[in-house]
Design a protein around this motif. Structure first.
Motif, PDB file in Angstrom:
ATOM      1  N   GLY A 116       0.812  -1.213   0.000  1.00 33.57           N
ATOM      2  CA  GLY A 116       0.000   0.000   0.000  1.00 33.57           C
ATOM      3  C   GLY A 116       0.844   1.261   0.000  1.00 33.57           C
ATOM      4  N   VAL A 117       1.923   1.254   0.781  1.00 39.97           N
ATOM      5  CA  VAL A 117       2.817   2.411   0.805  1.00 39.97           C
ATOM      6  C   VAL A 117       3.485   2.594  -0.555  1.00 39.97           C
ATOM      7  CG1 VAL A 117       4.983   3.298   1.777  1.00 39.97           C
ATOM      8  CG2 VAL A 117       3.212   2.377   3.285  1.00 39.97           C
ATOM      9  N   ALA A 118       3.891   1.494  -1.181  1.00 35.38           N
ATOM     10  CA  ALA A 118       4.503   1.581  -2.515  1.00 35.38           C
ATOM     11  C   ALA A 118       3.540   2.209  -3.506  1.00 35.38           C
ATOM     12  CB  ALA A 118       4.923   0.194  -2.985  1.00 35.38           C
ATOM     13  N   GLU A 119       2.277   1.828  -3.448  1.00 34.13           N
ATOM     14  CA  GLU A 119       1.268   2.404  -4.354  1.00 34.13           C
ATOM     15  C   GLU A 119       1.059   3.882  -4.078  1.00 34.13           C
ATOM     16  OE1 GLU A 119      -2.132  -0.011  -3.723  1.00 34.13           O
ATOM     17  OE2 GLU A 119      -1.302  -1.766  -4.776  1.00 34.13           O
ATOM     18  N   ARG A 120       1.049   4.264  -2.807  1.00 31.43           N
ATOM     19  CA  ARG A 120       0.884   5.671  -2.449  1.00 31.43           C
ATOM     20  C   ARG A 120       2.067   6.503  -2.946  1.00 31.43           C
ATOM     21  NH1 ARG A 120      -2.475   7.038   1.911  1.00 31.43           N
ATOM     22  NH2 ARG A 120      -0.873   8.366   2.836  1.00 31.43           N
ATOM     23  N   VAL A 121       3.283   5.972  -2.821  1.00 30.52           N
ATOM     24  CA  VAL A 121       4.470   6.693  -3.293  1.00 30.52           C
ATOM     25  C   VAL A 121       4.415   6.863  -4.808  1.00 30.52           C
ATOM     26  CG1 VAL A 121       6.972   6.562  -3.559  1.00 30.52           C
ATOM     27  CG2 VAL A 121       5.921   6.003  -1.355  1.00 30.52           C
ATOM     28  N   ARG A 122       4.035   5.810  -5.517  1.00 29.02           N
ATOM     29  CA  ARG A 122       3.923   5.917  -6.981  1.00 29.02           C
ATOM     30  C   ARG A 122       2.869   6.941  -7.374  1.00 29.02           C
ATOM     31  NH1 ARG A 122       5.011   0.185  -6.815  1.00 29.02           N
ATOM     32  NH2 ARG A 122       2.777  -0.283  -6.650  1.00 29.02           N
ATOM     33  N   ALA A 123       1.757   6.976  -6.653  1.00 27.57           N
ATOM     34  CA  ALA A 123       0.701   7.941  -6.947  1.00 27.57           C
ATOM     35  C   ALA A 123       1.185   9.370  -6.699  1.00 27.57           C
ATOM     36  CB  ALA A 123      -0.530   7.638  -6.093  1.00 27.57           C
ATOM     37  N   GLU A 124       1.948   9.564  -5.628  1.00 26.05           N
ATOM     38  CA  GLU A 124       2.490  10.891  -5.334  1.00 26.05           C
ATOM     39  C   GLU A 124       3.430  11.350  -6.439  1.00 26.05           C
ATOM     40  OE1 GLU A 124       4.386  10.534  -1.590  1.00 26.05           O
ATOM     41  OE2 GLU A 124       2.527  10.205  -0.458  1.00 26.05           O
ATOM     42  N   ARG A 125       4.248  10.433  -6.944  1.00 22.59           N
ATOM     43  CA  ARG A 125       5.201  10.796  -7.987  1.00 22.59           C
ATOM     44  C   ARG A 125       4.495  11.110  -9.300  1.00 22.59           C
ATOM     45  NH1 ARG A 125       9.747   6.189  -6.412  1.00 22.59           N
ATOM     46  NH2 ARG A 125      10.665   7.377  -4.680  1.00 22.59           N
ATOM     47  N   ARG A 126       3.434  10.356  -9.596  1.00 21.17           N
ATOM     48  CA  ARG A 126       2.672  10.663 -10.820  1.00 21.17           C
ATOM     49  C   ARG A 126       2.019  12.020 -10.711  1.00 21.17           C
ATOM     50  NH1 ARG A 126       1.131   5.101 -10.439  1.00 21.17           N
ATOM     51  NH2 ARG A 126      -0.804   5.718  -9.392  1.00 21.17           N
ATOM     52  N   ALA A 127       1.473  12.326  -9.544  1.00 20.70           N
ATOM     53  CA  ALA A 127       0.812  13.611  -9.349  1.00 20.70           C
ATOM     54  C   ALA A 127       1.795  14.773  -9.409  1.00 20.70           C
ATOM     55  CB  ALA A 127       0.075  13.608  -8.004  1.00 20.70           C
ATOM     56  N   ALA A 128       3.055  14.514  -9.043  1.00 20.76           N
ATOM     57  CA  ALA A 128       4.059  15.581  -9.029  1.00 20.76           C
ATOM     58  C   ALA A 128       4.649  15.870 -10.401  1.00 20.76           C
ATOM     59  CB  ALA A 128       5.180  15.216  -8.054  1.00 20.76           C
ATOM     60  N   LYS A 129       4.431  14.979 -11.371  1.00 17.59           N
ATOM     61  CA  LYS A 129       4.989  15.195 -12.702  1.00 17.59           C
ATOM     62  C   LYS A 129       4.259  16.333 -13.421  1.00 17.59           C
ATOM     63  CE  LYS A 129       6.782  10.589 -13.784  1.00 17.59           C
ATOM     64  NZ  LYS A 129       6.660   9.421 -14.686  1.00 17.59           N
ATOM     65  N   PRO A 130       4.986  17.190 -14.130  1.00 19.57           N
ATOM     66  CA  PRO A 130       4.338  18.235 -14.908  1.00 19.57           C
ATOM     67  C   PRO A 130       3.443  17.644 -15.986  1.00 19.57           C
ATOM     68  CG  PRO A 130       6.706  18.634 -14.696  1.00 19.57           C
ATOM     69  CD  PRO A 130       6.450  17.247 -14.210  1.00 19.57           C
ATOM     70  N   ALA A 131       2.404  18.366 -16.332  1.00 16.61           N
ATOM     71  CA  ALA A 131       1.487  17.901 -17.362  1.00 16.61           C
ATOM     72  C   ALA A 131       2.229  17.649 -18.671  1.00 16.61           C
ATOM     73  CB  ALA A 131       0.373  18.935 -17.585  1.00 16.61           C
ATOM     74  N   GLY A 132       1.910  16.546 -19.320  1.00 22.53           N
ATOM     75  CA  GLY A 132       2.521  16.223 -20.612  1.00 22.53           C
ATOM     76  C   GLY A 132       3.755  15.398 -20.509  1.00 22.53           C
ATOM     77  N   VAL A 133       4.280  15.157 -19.254  1.00 21.49           N
ATOM     78  CA  VAL A 133       5.475  14.328 -19.072  1.00 21.49           C
ATOM     79  C   VAL A 133       5.031  12.898 -18.856  1.00 21.49           C
ATOM     80  CG1 VAL A 133       7.499  13.881 -17.641  1.00 21.49           C
ATOM     81  CG2 VAL A 133       6.779  16.223 -18.122  1.00 21.49           C
ATOM     82  N   ALA A 134       5.588  11.978 -19.644  1.00 21.02           N
ATOM     83  CA  ALA A 134       5.187  10.573 -19.547  1.00 21.02           C
ATOM     84  C   ALA A 134       5.718   9.959 -18.273  1.00 21.02           C
ATOM     85  CB  ALA A 134       5.702   9.818 -20.756  1.00 21.02           C
TER      86      ALA A 134
END
Length: 252
Positions: A234-252
């Protein structure tokens, strides 16, 4: 678990050479050799995973403050950062042949059950040279497997007098590491917290030291509670979600 031994009958003079080495030299190839072995052991045997290690400053003095339940915790705490980490170990461990590994590897002794000012002097020396130091709020290993409710004031003293940032760390699963002798290998997860820092004080009172130590321990317990609540996956999923949310729009 064996009973902890707090008294060391040897004179303080016996440990002077270890402190001198820690204060004047950096860890040598022994550190790297031990690091390779322990990291591989952690990754393979304990499926060790670490999250938010980028929160540890890449340069400058820093105190790493994990909970403490296993003899492997200092290796777990430093496994996912590139910096060499130093730590104090109980003086009883400084006897041949282990002292030939500890001292060249950057470890220095502390005499538990005594007011060991030499250990503090060595600690400040390492931080003044912009080193990374592992220090436990709880003092010795937890005997219950739970994070303690009260911290020892020593880490508060060091944080205040040095002004170095403190990174709280939760290590989950290490209490069962000793079960490897029964071929039971628990999964170990390390979660790094945001750095904490206090205004430097030359002579902090005992109350100030305790207040800072308790604040650090509180953050450790929060991180540990997150690992308990969500589990490593669960923590791994939360960290991945945080990193996706932190990426600028348009960055894969």
């Amino acid at each position: 678990m064996k009973a902890q031994v707090y008294k060391d009958s040897r004179d303080q003079d016996y440990f002077d050479k270890f402190h001198e080495r820690a204060r004047t030299t950096e860890p040598n190839w022994v550190y790297e050799a031990v690091r390779v072995v322990t990291v591989l052991w952690g990754l393979i045997a304990f499926r060790m995973r670490g999250y938010h290690s980028e929160r540890v400053p890449s340069d400058g003095a820093v105190i790493l403050a994990p909970n403490h339940a296993s003899f492997m915790d200092h290796f777990f705490a430093g496994a996912f950062i590139r910096r060499r980490v130093r730590f104090m170990a109980k003086s009883q461990l400084f006897s041949k042949p282990m002292e030939w590994i500890f001292s060249p590897g950057g470890v220095f002794p502390v005499r538990r059950g005594a007011f060991d000012e030499d250990a503090f002097v060595t600690t400040y020396s390492i931080l003044e040279r912009r080193g990374a130091l592992v220090m436990y709020c709880e003092g010795g290993r937890s005997r219950t497997g739970r994070v303690s409710d009260r911290a020892r004031p020593g880490i508060g003293r060091i944080a205040l007098q040095s002004g170095a940032p403190v990174v709280p760390i939760a290590i989950y699963g290490s209490v069962r590491v000793r079960n490897w002798k029964r071929l039971q290998f628990p999964k170990v997860t390390i979660l790094y917290g945001e750095p904490m820092r206090w205004e430097q004080i030359d002579r902090p009172t005992r109350e100030q030291q305790q207040e800072v130590a308790d604040a650090i321990l509180g953050e450790i317990k929060t991180l540990y509670g997150e690992l308990e609540q969500y589990g490593p996956k669960g923590v791994a999923e939360r960290v991945r979600a945080e990193r996706r949310a932190a990426k600028p729009a348009g960055v894969a």
